[in-house]
Design a protein around this motif. Structure first.
Motif, PDB file in Angstrom:
ATOM      1  N   VAL A   1      -2.525  -5.208  -9.363  1.00  0.00           N
ATOM      2  CA  VAL A   1      -2.129  -4.141  -9.768  1.00  0.00           C
ATOM      3  C   VAL A   1      -2.097  -3.740 -11.307  1.00  0.00           C
ATOM      4  O   VAL A   1      -1.899  -2.368 -11.736  1.00  0.00           O
ATOM      5  CB  VAL A   1      -0.785  -3.497  -9.089  1.00  0.00           C
ATOM      6  CG1 VAL A   1      -1.008  -3.472  -7.587  1.00  0.00           C
ATOM      7  CG2 VAL A   1       0.405  -4.372  -9.638  1.00  0.00           C
TER       8      VAL A   1
ATOM      9  N   LYS B   1      -6.009  -8.242  -3.198  1.00  0.00           N
ATOM     10  CA  LYS B   1      -6.355  -7.130  -3.973  1.00  0.00           C
ATOM     11  C   LYS B   1      -5.074  -6.068  -4.037  1.00  0.00           C
ATOM     12  O   LYS B   1      -5.130  -5.394  -5.248  1.00  0.00           O
ATOM     13  CB  LYS B   1      -7.483  -6.418  -3.267  1.00  0.00           C
ATOM     14  CG  LYS B   1      -8.117  -4.980  -4.075  1.00  0.00           C
ATOM     15  CD  LYS B   1      -9.197  -4.530  -3.379  1.00  0.00           C
ATOM     16  CE  LYS B   1      -9.414  -3.045  -3.945  1.00  0.00           C
ATOM     17  NZ  LYS B   1     -10.664  -2.324  -3.180  1.00  0.00           N
ATOM     18  N   SER B   2      -4.295  -5.994  -3.202  1.00  0.00           N
ATOM     19  CA  SER B   2      -3.252  -5.332  -3.275  1.00  0.00           C
ATOM     20  C   SER B   2      -2.049  -5.692  -4.366  1.00  0.00           C
ATOM     21  O   SER B   2      -1.307  -4.947  -4.727  1.00  0.00           O
ATOM     22  CB  SER B   2      -2.599  -5.076  -1.754  1.00  0.00           C
ATOM     23  OG  SER B   2      -1.982  -6.487  -1.429  1.00  0.00           O
TER      24      SER B   2
ATOM     25  N   SER C   1     -15.608  -6.288  -3.216  1.00  0.00           N
ATOM     26  CA  SER C   1     -14.507  -5.231  -3.567  1.00  0.00           C
ATOM     27  C   SER C   1     -13.106  -5.958  -4.466  1.00  0.00           C
ATOM     28  O   SER C   1     -12.676  -5.188  -5.443  1.00  0.00           O
ATOM     29  CB  SER C   1     -13.824  -4.575  -2.385  1.00  0.00           C
ATOM     30  OG  SER C   1     -12.852  -3.579  -2.516  1.00  0.00           O
ATOM     31  N   LEU C   2     -12.809  -7.088  -4.079  1.00  0.00           N
ATOM     32  CA  LEU C   2     -11.760  -7.865  -4.782  1.00  0.00           C
ATOM     33  C   LEU C   2     -12.435  -8.132  -6.289  1.00  0.00           C
ATOM     34  O   LEU C   2     -11.630  -7.883  -7.148  1.00  0.00           O
ATOM     35  CB  LEU C   2     -11.296  -9.012  -4.165  1.00  0.00           C
ATOM     36  CG  LEU C   2     -10.326  -9.992  -4.808  1.00  0.00           C
ATOM     37  CD1 LEU C   2      -9.194  -9.181  -5.208  1.00  0.00           C
ATOM     38  CD2 LEU C   2      -9.760 -11.109  -3.804  1.00  0.00           C
TER      39      LEU C   2
ATOM     40  N   ALA D   1     -11.584  -5.318 -13.551  1.00  0.00           N
ATOM     41  CA  ALA D   1     -11.091  -4.139 -14.357  1.00  0.00           C
ATOM     42  C   ALA D   1     -10.314  -4.494 -15.547  1.00  0.00           C
ATOM     43  O   ALA D   1     -10.096  -3.828 -16.535  1.00  0.00           O
ATOM     44  CB  ALA D   1      -9.722  -3.421 -13.592  1.00  0.00           C
TER      45      ALA D   1
ATOM     46  N   THR E   1       0.942  -1.053   0.039  1.00  0.00           N
ATOM     47  CA  THR E   1       0.052  -0.096  -0.076  1.00  0.00           C
ATOM     48  C   THR E   1       0.867   0.989   0.081  1.00  0.00           C
ATOM     49  O   THR E   1       1.605   1.540   0.890  1.00  0.00           O
ATOM     50  CB  THR E   1      -1.021  -0.004   1.128  1.00  0.00           C
ATOM     51  OG1 THR E   1      -1.669  -1.049   1.301  1.00  0.00           O
ATOM     52  CG2 THR E   1      -1.782   1.227   1.173  1.00  0.00           C
TER      53      THR E   1
ATOM     54  N   CYS F   1      -4.357  -9.490 -12.609  1.00  0.00           N
ATOM     55  CA  CYS F   1      -5.702  -9.697 -12.712  1.00  0.00           C
ATOM     56  C   CYS F   1      -6.464 -10.952 -13.450  1.00  0.00           C
ATOM     57  O   CYS F   1      -7.202 -11.590 -12.936  1.00  0.00           O
ATOM     58  CB  CYS F   1      -6.601  -8.714 -13.052  1.00  0.00           C
ATOM     59  SG  CYS F   1      -6.375  -7.180 -12.151  1.00  0.00           S
TER      60      CYS F   1
ATOM     61  N   GLU G   1     -20.927  -1.585  -2.639  1.00  0.00           N
ATOM     62  CA  GLU G   1     -20.076  -2.272  -3.232  1.00  0.00           C
ATOM     63  C   GLU G   1     -20.562  -2.991  -4.496  1.00  0.00           C
ATOM     64  O   GLU G   1     -19.858  -3.315  -5.469  1.00  0.00           O
ATOM     65  CB  GLU G   1     -19.619  -3.494  -2.153  1.00  0.00           C
ATOM     66  CG  GLU G   1     -18.812  -2.781  -1.085  1.00  0.00           C
ATOM     67  CD  GLU G   1     -17.333  -2.360  -1.619  1.00  0.00           C
ATOM     68  OE1 GLU G   1     -16.955  -2.779  -2.620  1.00  0.00           O
ATOM     69  OE2 GLU G   1     -16.734  -1.834  -0.723  1.00  0.00           O
TER      70      GLU G   1
ATOM     71  N   SER H   1     -14.511  -6.440  -7.974  1.00  0.00           N
ATOM     72  CA  SER H   1     -14.498  -5.206  -8.620  1.00  0.00           C
ATOM     73  C   SER H   1     -13.208  -5.138  -9.481  1.00  0.00           C
ATOM     74  O   SER H   1     -13.052  -4.499 -10.396  1.00  0.00           O
ATOM     75  CB  SER H   1     -14.885  -4.023  -7.918  1.00  0.00           C
ATOM     76  OG  SER H   1     -16.307  -4.096  -7.442  1.00  0.00           O
ATOM     77  N   LYS H   2     -12.025  -5.158  -8.639  1.00  0.00           N
ATOM     78  CA  LYS H   2     -10.482  -5.003  -8.878  1.00  0.00           C
ATOM     79  C   LYS H   2     -10.395  -6.050  -9.960  1.00  0.00           C
ATOM     80  O   LYS H   2      -9.661  -5.445 -11.260  1.00  0.00           O
ATOM     81  CB  LYS H   2      -9.682  -5.535  -7.591  1.00  0.00           C
ATOM     82  CG  LYS H   2      -8.203  -5.078  -8.028  1.00  0.00           C
ATOM     83  CD  LYS H   2      -8.197  -3.172  -8.011  1.00  0.00           C
ATOM     84  CE  LYS H   2      -6.334  -2.967  -8.239  1.00  0.00           C
ATOM     85  NZ  LYS H   2      -5.957  -3.219  -6.960  1.00  0.00           N
TER      86      LYS H   2
END
Length: 460
Positions: A282, A278-279, A320-321, A327, A230, A287, A360, A323-324
């Motif tokens: 990137v 999720k971190s 949330s993950l 992308a 982060t 993904c 979310e 959604s990442k």
């Protein structure tokens, strides 16, 4: 930036107020605190006392515990011979940091050498002294709360000492949990400490632990991954964490995390594991790799289970993950083919009174419909337009819900003019204009939604 001030300077100011200005003790103390606060001085950890009336150890229980801890450690030659006594003192120190005055007590400990003392104790203890090391590491993590404390940790060679303990104690789940909690706390907000751990190959250690401890949940390990990746140090113009994320992915940590989500993560640790993954996600390549290794299927299953169990923490973290991962354009079709739209709408219906879950879900649909008129048509067909309208009607005071609904509406209509009439007939314009007036954070999203709905006076 706050002005640094020492305990000695504070005491001297109180003394000056009494001797030169004739103030009584209480007035002199109050005046010093007020004057230094107005000057922007950092008084955290300063023991606010009248010099000479009481020793620091009498005023602050934290100073007393620290003094006893240092004396006990010194008397035992640094080897922790009085194990029970040392552990008791360390646990008392940690308890003070977790009490109602925990923030102030931690600051006092940092000012009075607490970080250095605990790091030195960890360095001198043997891995076999698991109880002592576990207590010391937990206490140390409770002190590492800001840049001042993490810098003391770094300057005391804390990263190397903690890494040595983790490598030597990798068979102990408790020691791993305590050690990785220090990695997370020490790296938070400090780019240099992150770099120190990465130079010591913490990524390879994390991979080894995750592969070897297949039946063990070490939640702080997931927290350490998230914090290390982060970019949270505002002193740094260009953080290196993007490169660290790629390193984590390249050596296989993302793949192992997906396996952990599938097979072994306890419900209490699942949100932390999702945040860790999720971190790492990137870029598009990572993904796609996560999805190809089963990440999409695992998350959708977790979303189903979270809905059935009414577990909103897990539901939010999985959405949330997802959604990442969405992308990546390649993942959008995979998510939808696996029933992502239907399963997420079912989740929204189960948590229809919880705006945080609806946010979310709408965020995920916003990503899935970006640059995809086919997905936008499908989303409208199964009811996401209705979800946006209902969310805006039910939660008018939630600015984030209103904003996310506006963002989703944009993607539902920007390339699908047929959807505009449907949403306008359902009252979208009135709701969006109301959100724009009520919430400053919604202004841009609301104006854009009105424009994409085909309304000329969208800036009104």
């Amino acid at each position: 930036m706050a002005i640094a001030i020492s305990q000695e300077a504070f005491d001297a100011m109180v003394r000056e107020n009494m001797e030169d200005l004739g103030m009584d003790a209480d007035e002199a103390l109050a005046d010093a605190v007020e004057a230094l606060t107005l000057q922007g001085a950092d008084l955290s950890g300063i023991i606010k006392r009248v010099p000479g009336e009481a020793a620091a150890a009498e005023v602050s229980p934290m100073v007393r515990v620290l003094d006893e801890l240092k004396a006990s450690h010194s008397a035992s030659g640094g080897l922790g011979q009085d194990l029970d006594g040392l552990v008791s003192l360390i646990d008392e120190l940690r308890g003070l940091c977790c009490s109602g005055d925990g923030t102030e007590n931690a600051a006092i400990a940092v000012r009075n050498g607490g970080v250095e003392a605990l790091v030195a104790l960890c360095a001198s203890a043997r891995v076999a002294q698991e109880r002592l090391l576990g207590s010391a590491l937990k206490a140390l993590s409770s002190l590492l709360r800001d840049i001042g404390s993490t810098e003391k940790f770094r300057q005391s060679e804390g990263p190397k000492i903690v890494m040595d303990i983790l490598k030597g104690g990798s068979e102990s789940s408790d020691l791993l949990d305590a050690g990785f909690s220090v990695v997370a706390a020490g790296s938070a907000g400090n780019e240099v400490v992150k770099e120190s751990f990465m130079d010591l190959k913490v990524d390879e250690l994390i991979l080894h632990v995750m592969r070897e401890k297949s039946k063990t949940n070490v939640q702080s390990l997931y927290d350490a991954i998230r914090v290390l990746l982060t970019p949270d140090d505002n002193r740094v113009v260009a953080s290196q964490v993007y490169g660290y994320s790629r390193r984590f992915a390249e050596i296989g940590i993302a793949e192992v995390l997906v396996s952990a989500l599938r097979e072994q993560v306890a419900p209490s640790s699942l949100p932390s594991a999702c945040a860790a993954l999720k971190s790492i996600a990137v870029n598009d390549e990572i993904c796609r790799s996560i999805s190809e290794n089963g990440g999409t299927d695992v998350l959708l299953q977790c979303i189903d289970e979270a809905g059935e169990q009414k577990n909103k923490v897990i539901a939010k973290s999985c959405c949330s993950l997802l959604s990442k991962l969405a992308a990546s354009d390649a993942n959008k079709s995979v998510i939808i083919q696996r029933g992502g739209f239907d399963r997420s709408l079912k989740l929204a219906s189960r948590f229809s009174e919880d705006p945080s879950i609806l946010q979310e879900v709408m965020s995920m649909v916003t990503v899935l419909t970006l640059r995809s008129p086919e997905n936008a048509a499908r989303a409208m067909e199964i009811g996401y337009g209705t979800l946006a309208i209902q969310a805006m009607q039910r939660f008018p005071s939630s600015g984030q819900t209103q904003k996310q609904a506006c963002l989703m509406i944009r993607n539902l209509v920007v390339r699908n003019p047929e959807n505009r009439t449907i949403l306008l007939n359902d009252g979208a314009e009135k709701l969006i204009r109301k959100a724009k007036v009520m919430h400053g954070s919604c202004k841009d999203a609301a104006s854009s939604a009105l424009r994409d709905l085909g309304l000329d006076n969208y800036n009104a």
